[in-house]
Design a protein around this motif. Structure first.
Motif, PDB file in Angstrom:
ATOM      1  N   UNK A   1      13.058   6.472  -4.769  1.00 21.11           N
ATOM      2  CA  UNK A   1      11.602   6.333  -4.819  1.00 21.11           C
ATOM      3  C   UNK A   1      11.207   4.880  -4.555  1.00 21.11           C
ATOM      4  N   UNK A   2      10.145   4.707  -3.780  1.00 20.95           N
ATOM      5  CA  UNK A   2       9.717   3.373  -3.366  1.00 20.95           C
ATOM      6  C   UNK A   2       9.297   2.531  -4.568  1.00 20.95           C
ATOM      7  N   UNK A   3       8.817   3.170  -5.638  1.00 17.86           N
ATOM      8  CA  UNK A   3       8.394   2.437  -6.825  1.00 17.86           C
ATOM      9  C   UNK A   3       9.513   1.609  -7.447  1.00 17.86           C
ATOM     10  N   UNK A   4      10.768   1.972  -7.179  1.00 19.12           N
ATOM     11  CA  UNK A   4      11.900   1.227  -7.717  1.00 19.12           C
ATOM     12  C   UNK A   4      12.445   0.183  -6.766  1.00 19.12           C
ATOM     13  N   UNK A   5      11.771  -0.017  -5.633  1.00 13.47           N
ATOM     14  CA  UNK A   5      12.244  -0.981  -4.642  1.00 13.47           C
ATOM     15  C   UNK A   5      11.818  -2.403  -5.004  1.00 13.47           C
ATOM     16  N   UNK A   6      12.591  -3.364  -4.526  1.00 14.14           N
ATOM     17  CA  UNK A   6      12.198  -4.766  -4.617  1.00 14.14           C
ATOM     18  C   UNK A   6      11.105  -5.055  -3.585  1.00 14.14           C
ATOM     19  N   UNK A   7      10.506  -6.240  -3.685  1.00  9.15           N
ATOM     20  CA  UNK A   7       9.463  -6.618  -2.718  1.00  9.15           C
ATOM     21  C   UNK A   7      10.023  -6.625  -1.300  1.00  9.15           C
ATOM     22  N   UNK A   8      11.219  -7.163  -1.144  1.00  7.35           N
ATOM     23  CA  UNK A   8      11.816  -7.207   0.189  1.00  7.35           C
ATOM     24  C   UNK A   8      12.053  -5.822   0.764  1.00  7.35           C
TER      25      UNK A   8
ATOM     26  N   UNK B   1       0.843  -1.203   0.000  1.00  2.00           N
ATOM     27  CA  UNK B   1       0.000   0.000   0.000  1.00  2.00           C
ATOM     28  C   UNK B   1       0.876   1.250   0.000  1.00  2.00           C
ATOM     29  N   UNK B   2       2.070   1.152  -0.610  1.00  2.00           N
ATOM     30  CA  UNK B   2       3.036   2.244  -0.540  1.00  2.00           C
ATOM     31  C   UNK B   2       2.961   3.125  -1.784  1.00  2.00           C
ATOM     32  N   UNK B   3       3.000   4.459  -1.619  1.00  2.00           N
ATOM     33  CA  UNK B   3       2.997   5.356  -2.785  1.00  2.00           C
ATOM     34  C   UNK B   3       4.320   5.255  -3.529  1.00  2.00           C
ATOM     35  N   UNK B   4       4.309   4.951  -4.823  1.00  2.00           N
ATOM     36  CA  UNK B   4       5.552   4.677  -5.544  1.00  2.00           C
ATOM     37  C   UNK B   4       6.422   5.904  -5.793  1.00  2.00           C
ATOM     38  N   UNK B   5       5.832   7.101  -5.742  1.00  2.00           N
ATOM     39  CA  UNK B   5       6.578   8.300  -6.114  1.00  2.00           C
ATOM     40  C   UNK B   5       7.231   9.001  -4.918  1.00  2.00           C
ATOM     41  N   UNK B   6       7.112   8.427  -3.721  1.00  2.00           N
ATOM     42  CA  UNK B   6       7.771   8.985  -2.544  1.00  2.00           C
ATOM     43  C   UNK B   6       9.018   8.175  -2.221  1.00  2.00           C
ATOM     44  N   UNK B   7       9.984   8.819  -1.591  1.00  2.00           N
ATOM     45  CA  UNK B   7      11.141   8.081  -1.082  1.00  2.00           C
ATOM     46  C   UNK B   7      10.787   7.482   0.271  1.00  2.00           C
ATOM     47  N   UNK B   8      11.552   6.492   0.687  1.00  2.00           N
ATOM     48  CA  UNK B   8      11.318   5.875   1.990  1.00  2.00           C
ATOM     49  C   UNK B   8      11.486   6.901   3.101  1.00  2.00           C
ATOM     50  N   UNK B   9      12.469   7.788   2.959  1.00  2.00           N
ATOM     51  CA  UNK B   9      12.699   8.804   3.987  1.00  2.00           C
ATOM     52  C   UNK B   9      11.495   9.720   4.124  1.00  2.00           C
ATOM     53  N   UNK B  10      10.917  10.137   2.989  1.00  2.00           N
ATOM     54  CA  UNK B  10       9.744  11.020   3.029  1.00  2.00           C
ATOM     55  C   UNK B  10       8.558  10.311   3.675  1.00  2.00           C
ATOM     56  N   UNK B  11       8.321   9.066   3.267  1.00  2.00           N
ATOM     57  CA  UNK B  11       7.148   8.350   3.772  1.00  2.00           C
ATOM     58  C   UNK B  11       7.250   8.085   5.261  1.00  2.00           C
TER      59      UNK B  11
END
Length: 315
Positions: A141-148, A96-106
């Motif tokens: 950006x979270x959208x470029x992260x792997x599932x893990x 349920x993560x927004x793909x256009x935010x970075x992990x730090x921002x979220x």
């Protein structure tokens, strides 16, 4: 400290589906950790539809029970939902993560939502992302992260406000074996080193048995059993013998010498009468010139709570 306690808790959805039924259970941090300190990992287990996710939503104050009562950290979720959510971290099952935010921002945003000042939330976000192994990747950006990596972001946002209770819903979903091992090790470390009581919801009983101190097993919305895992998996008065070949001959020889032996494939089971049982087995193995791969006391498995008698008999 009593973390969660319920009395005759029930939840019935429209259409007559009863997700929880007369559930009375207490999760106490001392019973979980085995000490007077907080922390430890609780496994909430059961088949799909057992009521696990419904239970977590009621704990968070997102659902109201149909009947019965519940207290979380001494508060009533039906009236103190906001206060409870300020002290509880929640990692949802689905992505349920927004793909256009970075992990730090979220994670900083979730820290602010929990009442942390802006600077503190930013600092806590960086610290928490370091704990979950995403510090170097925190500005991607979270959208470029792997599932893990996404699973670790969800864990970080649940931890950022330093909760007293952490609820994890299927945290190893979608992970490969290496990713599951890494996530489980991280969850175990949170429960032992951070002083946070962790409730992990999972249908993978092997994972639960590996990392949990305490177990709450649900079946059809009812409590099946709640106890420490080491108590549930205590050794039985039965020995397990594994040999490479001729298990049948070993069983026949043991029976001829007075042992009540039985066989399942290459595995032989013999009731443990006293220490002489070991000598009886070793002598029989030696007389038959067999290669002995295993001789130890059979232990219960968590899976046996949900299996029939025939399945439970297999070690």
């Amino acid at each position: 400290m009593t973390v969660i306690t319920t009395q005759s808790l029930a939840k019935q959805y429209d259409g007559g589906v009863r997700a929880l039924d007369d559930l009375s259970v207490t999760i106490d941090s001392a019973a979980v950790s085995g000490t007077d300190t907080a922390g430890g990992v609780v496994g909430l287990v059961g088949a799909n539809g057992a009521g696990k996710s419904t239970f977590l939503k009621i704990v968070l104050g997102l659902l109201e029970p149909t009947s019965g009562s519940i207290q979380v950290l001494g508060l009533d979720p039906t009236v103190d939902g906001e206060l409870i959510r300020a002290r509880v971290g929640y990692m949802p099952e689905f992505d349920c993560l927004p793909p256009d935010l970075s992990a730090a921002e979220l994670v900083t945003h979730f820290g602010r939502m929990s009442g942390l000042p802006k600077t503190t939330a930013r600092e806590r976000a960086s610290e928490t992302l370091r704990h979950v192994g995403l510090y170097e990747e925190r500005y991607r950006q979270i959208g470029g992260y792997s599932t893990g990596m996404k699973q670790r972001v969800k864990l970080a946002q649940a931890l950022v406000h330093d909760p007293d209770l952490l609820l994890l819903d299927e945290p190893t979903n979608g992970l490969d074996p290496a990713g599951r091992d890494a996530m489980l090790d991280l969850v175990r470390r949170i429960g032992t080193e951070f002083g946070i009581t962790v409730v992990i919801c999972s249908h993978l009983l092997g994972e639960i048995e590996r990392i949990c101190d305490y177990l709450v097993a649900l079946d059809g919305g009812r409590l099946l059993r709640a106890d420490r895992v080491d108590t549930m998996t205590a050794g039985q008065n039965e020995l397990v013998i594994e040999v490479d070949t001729n298990a049948e001959a070993l069983v026949q020889l043991l029976i001829s010498r007075g042992a009540d032996a039985r066989q399942d494939g290459r595995t032989v089971f013999v009731p443990l009468v006293d220490d002489r049982t070991y000598d009886l087995i070793l002598d029989a193995v030696d007389d038959l010139h067999l290669a002995l791969h295993r001789l130890d006391q059979r232990r219960h498995r968590v899976a046996e709570l949900f299996s029939g008698p025939s399945e439970a008999g297999a070690a």
